[in-house]
Design a protein around this motif. Structure first.
Motif, PDB file in Angstrom:
ATOM      1  N   CYS A  19       0.834  -1.206   0.000  1.00 58.59           N
ATOM      2  CA  CYS A  19       0.000   0.000   0.000  1.00 58.59           C
ATOM      3  C   CYS A  19       0.869   1.257   0.000  1.00 58.59           C
ATOM      4  O   CYS A  19       1.865   1.336   0.723  1.00 58.59           O
ATOM      5  CB  CYS A  19      -0.898   0.027   1.236  1.00 58.59           C
ATOM      6  N   SER A  41       1.574   5.360   0.746  1.00 59.20           N
ATOM      7  CA  SER A  41       1.328   6.166   1.945  1.00 59.20           C
ATOM      8  C   SER A  41      -0.022   6.863   1.891  1.00 59.20           C
ATOM      9  O   SER A  41      -0.520   7.345   2.916  1.00 59.20           O
ATOM     10  CB  SER A  41       2.446   7.196   2.124  1.00 59.20           C
ATOM     11  N   GLN A  42      -0.621   6.929   0.705  1.00 65.60           N
ATOM     12  CA  GLN A  42      -1.930   7.573   0.547  1.00 65.60           C
ATOM     13  C   GLN A  42      -3.084   6.567   0.541  1.00 65.60           C
ATOM     14  O   GLN A  42      -4.251   6.958   0.509  1.00 65.60           O
ATOM     15  CB  GLN A  42      -1.963   8.379  -0.760  1.00 65.60           C
ATOM     16  N   ASP A  43      -2.773   5.282   0.559  1.00 60.81           N
ATOM     17  CA  ASP A  43      -3.785   4.230   0.426  1.00 60.81           C
ATOM     18  C   ASP A  43      -4.577   4.085   1.723  1.00 60.81           C
ATOM     19  O   ASP A  43      -4.002   3.968   2.803  1.00 60.81           O
ATOM     20  CB  ASP A  43      -3.089   2.910   0.077  1.00 60.81           C
ATOM     21  N   LYS A  44      -5.893   4.063   1.617  1.00 59.53           N
ATOM     22  CA  LYS A  44      -6.741   3.934   2.803  1.00 59.53           C
ATOM     23  C   LYS A  44      -6.552   2.589   3.486  1.00 59.53           C
ATOM     24  O   LYS A  44      -6.889   2.422   4.666  1.00 59.53           O
ATOM     25  CB  LYS A  44      -8.214   4.121   2.426  1.00 59.53           C
ATOM     26  N   ASN A  45      -6.002   1.601   2.776  1.00 54.51           N
ATOM     27  CA  ASN A  45      -5.784   0.277   3.352  1.00 54.51           C
ATOM     28  C   ASN A  45      -4.425   0.139   4.037  1.00 54.51           C
ATOM     29  O   ASN A  45      -4.092  -0.944   4.539  1.00 54.51           O
ATOM     30  CB  ASN A  45      -5.895  -0.795   2.266  1.00 54.51           C
ATOM     31  N   ARG A  46      -3.659   1.208   4.033  1.00 55.78           N
ATOM     32  CA  ARG A  46      -2.305   1.124   4.574  1.00 55.78           C
ATOM     33  C   ARG A  46      -2.303   0.720   6.054  1.00 55.78           C
ATOM     34  O   ARG A  46      -1.493  -0.111   6.486  1.00 55.78           O
ATOM     35  CB  ARG A  46      -1.598   2.478   4.412  1.00 55.78           C
ATOM     36  N   THR A  47      -3.199   1.290   6.855  1.00 54.65           N
ATOM     37  CA  THR A  47      -3.218   0.989   8.283  1.00 54.65           C
ATOM     38  C   THR A  47      -3.595  -0.470   8.522  1.00 54.65           C
ATOM     39  O   THR A  47      -3.031  -1.133   9.410  1.00 54.65           O
ATOM     40  CB  THR A  47      -4.193   1.920   9.019  1.00 54.65           C
ATOM     41  N   SER A  60       5.847   1.826   2.816  1.00 54.19           N
ATOM     42  CA  SER A  60       5.051   2.609   1.875  1.00 54.19           C
ATOM     43  C   SER A  60       5.874   3.691   1.199  1.00 54.19           C
ATOM     44  O   SER A  60       6.591   4.447   1.874  1.00 54.19           O
ATOM     45  CB  SER A  60       3.864   3.268   2.600  1.00 54.19           C
ATOM     46  N   SER A  76       4.101  14.656   2.798  1.00 57.11           N
ATOM     47  CA  SER A  76       2.639  14.777   2.750  1.00 57.11           C
ATOM     48  C   SER A  76       2.120  16.144   3.166  1.00 57.11           C
ATOM     49  O   SER A  76       0.952  16.454   2.951  1.00 57.11           O
ATOM     50  CB  SER A  76       2.007  13.709   3.652  1.00 57.11           C
ATOM     51  N   GLN A  84      -6.903   5.076  14.374  1.00 59.71           N
ATOM     52  CA  GLN A  84      -7.182   4.382  13.116  1.00 59.71           C
ATOM     53  C   GLN A  84      -6.994   2.878  13.273  1.00 59.71           C
ATOM     54  O   GLN A  84      -7.783   2.085  12.743  1.00 59.71           O
ATOM     55  CB  GLN A  84      -6.260   4.909  12.016  1.00 59.71           C
ATOM     56  N   GLU A  86     -12.238  -5.823   7.413  1.00 58.09           N
ATOM     57  CA  GLU A  86     -11.284  -4.985   6.685  1.00 58.09           C
ATOM     58  C   GLU A  86      -9.926  -5.673   6.576  1.00 58.09           C
ATOM     59  O   GLU A  86      -9.281  -5.650   5.514  1.00 58.09           O
ATOM     60  CB  GLU A  86     -11.124  -3.637   7.393  1.00 58.09           C
TER      61      GLU A  86
END
Length: 408
Positions: free
Chosen positions: A248, A250-256, A294, A368, A380, A388
Motif C-alpha cells: 500500500c 502512503s496515501q492508500d486507505k488500506n495502509r493501516t 510505503s 505529505s 485508526q 477490513e
C-alpha cells in the motif's frame, strides 16, 4: 493532542517544530530527492551526494564540517533512501543555532571539491563491498528490482563502483542544483526551542535563496507488476528467502490495515504468527519476519526467512499456510483486540526514542505536508474491523500474486 508549529517561507522551504521535554534538540533538513529521482545514468547519485555534501562548503573545509558539532558534544549524520535525503543533528538546546548554521551551509552551499570526491568514492565502494557480503540485506534490493523492473524504485541506493568512479564535481552540482533548492526542502525540529526564534534563525541562513522554477514532482509511471520466482546461486551457509508483493502507498486507505496485518504476521513480537510457526513450533529458522513499507505511490510487503537449504520448501509451505489463514478466516474479537493493543503499544513506546520520532515527523511533513499524529494513528488502528483486515489480506497475501527470491 500534541502541540506543533509549522511555517512556509516565501521561497517554499517548509519548517515543522514540536516541543519535547528534554534539553536535547533533534533537527534536520530533508531534501525530497532520493534514488527514484535519479536519471538512469546517474545510478547512485543521491547517495553519492549525501556522502560528498560533508566535504566542504564555500565557508568551511571538510575538517570544519566534521568538527563543528562534535566539539560541543553534538552529532551530525545523514542517510539516503528511495525518496529522500536527510541531514540531521543532535545537540544540546544551547547549540541549536550552531546546528542550523552548519546544516544550512552544507545543504545549500557545499562545493564538492574533486580531491575530496576521489577519496570519498573509495569509502562508498567499501560500503558497497560490505553490503554485498551481507545476503540478508542484499536480497531486499534485488527483490525490489523484481517488483519495479526498470524503475527508479527498483535501483539500489548505493550504485556501482564503476559508475561512482566517473562522478565529478560537476555531476554533484548538477544533481544538487536541481533538487537541493528551498521549495524541495523541509526543516524539522524536535526540542525546547522557541519557534519564532527558530524561524528567524532559519530565515537568516536560507531566506534569500531563490526557489527553483524547474522542479518537477511528477512520478515516473510504475511498470506493470509481473509475478516472478528467481533462484540465485550464492556462496552462503544458509538459504535466504523473500516472498512478497507490492503493498500500500502512503496515501492508500488500506495502509493501516496492512500495517496491523503485517505486525500480526511477522512483526517484532515473539508471538508473531511466523515466529511461532517456523521457529517455536518447528525449529526451522533463527530469523523470520515480515515487513511493510510505503512509498508515495506504491508500497512493498514481504516475508523474509533464512534456513538450511533443505528446509526451504517446508518453510515456504508454513508461510503460505499462515497467509491462507489470514485470507480465509476472520480474526476473533479477542485476537483482534489483542493485536491492536500490541501494535499501538509498540508505537507509543517507540515514541520515546526521540531521534526516530523526529525523523518520522520530518519525513511525514516533507512528503505529505501533514503532522505525524501518533494518537490519530492509534485511533485508526483501533477502528479497524476483522472484515477490513481479511479484505486487505486477500488482496496483498494472495499466493498467486507473490514474487519469490531465493539465495542458496
Amino acid at each position: 493532542m500534541k502541540v506543533f508549529h509549522q511555517h512556509v517561507f516565501a521561497n517554499g522551504l517548509k519548517v515543522i517544530h514540536e516541543p519535547s521535554p528534554t534539553n536535547v534538540v533533534y533537527c534536520g533538513y530533508i531534501v525530497s530527492a532520493g534514488t527514484r529521482n535519479e536519471d538512469a545514468p546517474d545510478f547512485g547519485m543521491a547517495h553519492f551526494c549525501e556522502h560528498t555534501t560533508f566535504k566542504g562548503t564555500s565557508r568551511r573545509k571538510s575538517w570544519h564540517v566534521r568538527n563543528s558539532l562534535e566539539r560541543v558534544g553534538g552529532d551530525l549524520n545523514a542517510f539516503t533512501n528511495k525518496e529522500v535525503t536527510v541531514y540531521y543533528a543532535t545537540v544540546q538546546k544551547e547549540d541549536f543555532a550552531r546546528a542550523i548554521d552548519l546544516l544550512s551551509d552544507i545543504v545549500f552551499h557545499s562545493t564538492y571539491p574533486q580531491r575530496e570526491i576521489d577519496k570519498e568514492v573509495e569509502v562508498i565502494i567499501d560500503e558497497i563491498d560490505s553490503y554485498n557480503d551481507s545476503p540478508a540485506e542484499l536480497i531486499y534490493d534485488e527483490f525490489e528490482e523484481m517488483l519495479f523492473r526498470g524503475h527508479g524504485l527498483g535501483r539500489n541506493i548505493l550504485g556501482t563502483a564503476d559508475r561512482l568512479r566517473e562522478y565529478t564535481t560537476r555531476d554533484a552540482l548538477r544533481f544538487t542544483g536541481k533538487y537541493y533548492v528551498p521549495n524541495n526542502v523541509t526543516v524539522f525540529i524536535l526540542g525546547q526551542v522557541d519557534f519564532d526564534h527558530a524561524v528567524r534563525l532559519i530565515e537568516r541562513h536560507v531566506g534569500d535563496l531563490a526557489p527553483s522554477d524547474d522542479l518537477h514532482r511528477e512520478f515516473q509511471p510504475l511498470p506493470l507488476y509481473e509475478v516472478e520466482e528467481r533462484v540465485c546461486e550464492r556462496d552462503t551457509y544458509q538459504a535466504h528467502v523473500l516472498m512478497g508483493n507490492r503493498g500500500c502507498s502512503s496515501q492508500d486507505k488500506n495502509r493501516t490495515a496492512l500495517f496491523l496485518l503485517n505486525n500480526i504476521l511477522g512483526g517484532p513480537g515473539m508471538n508473531s504468527l511466523l515466529n511461532v510457526s517456523l521457529r517455536e513450533k518447528h525449529g526451522l529458522v533463527y530469523n523470520v519476519e515480515s515487513s511493510s513499507f510505503s512509498y508515495q505511490d506504491t508500497g512493498v510487503w514481504s516475508v523474509y526467512f533464512g534456513c538450511e537449504e533443505t528446509k526451504v520448501d517446508k518453510c515456504r509451505k508454513l508461510v503460505l499456510n499462515e497467509l491462507d489463514n489470514l485470507c480465509s478466516s476472520l480474526l476473533s474479537p479477542q485476537r483482534l483486540s489483542m493485536a491492536k493493543k500490541q501494535l499501538t503499544g509498540q508505537i507509543l513506546i517507540a515514541g520515546d526514542n526521540f531521534e526516530s520520532y523526529a525523523l518520522a515527523m520530518g519525513k511525514t511533513y516533507a512528503l505529505s505536508g501533514r503532522h505525524r499524529d501518533v494518537d490519530a494513528i492509534c485511533e485508526q488502528i483501533r477502528a479497524l474491523s476483522a472484515q477490513e483486515l481479511r479484505d486487505v489480506a486477500q488482496s496483498v497475501f494472495n499466493p498467486d500474486n507473490l514474487t519469490t527470491l531465493i539465495y542458496k
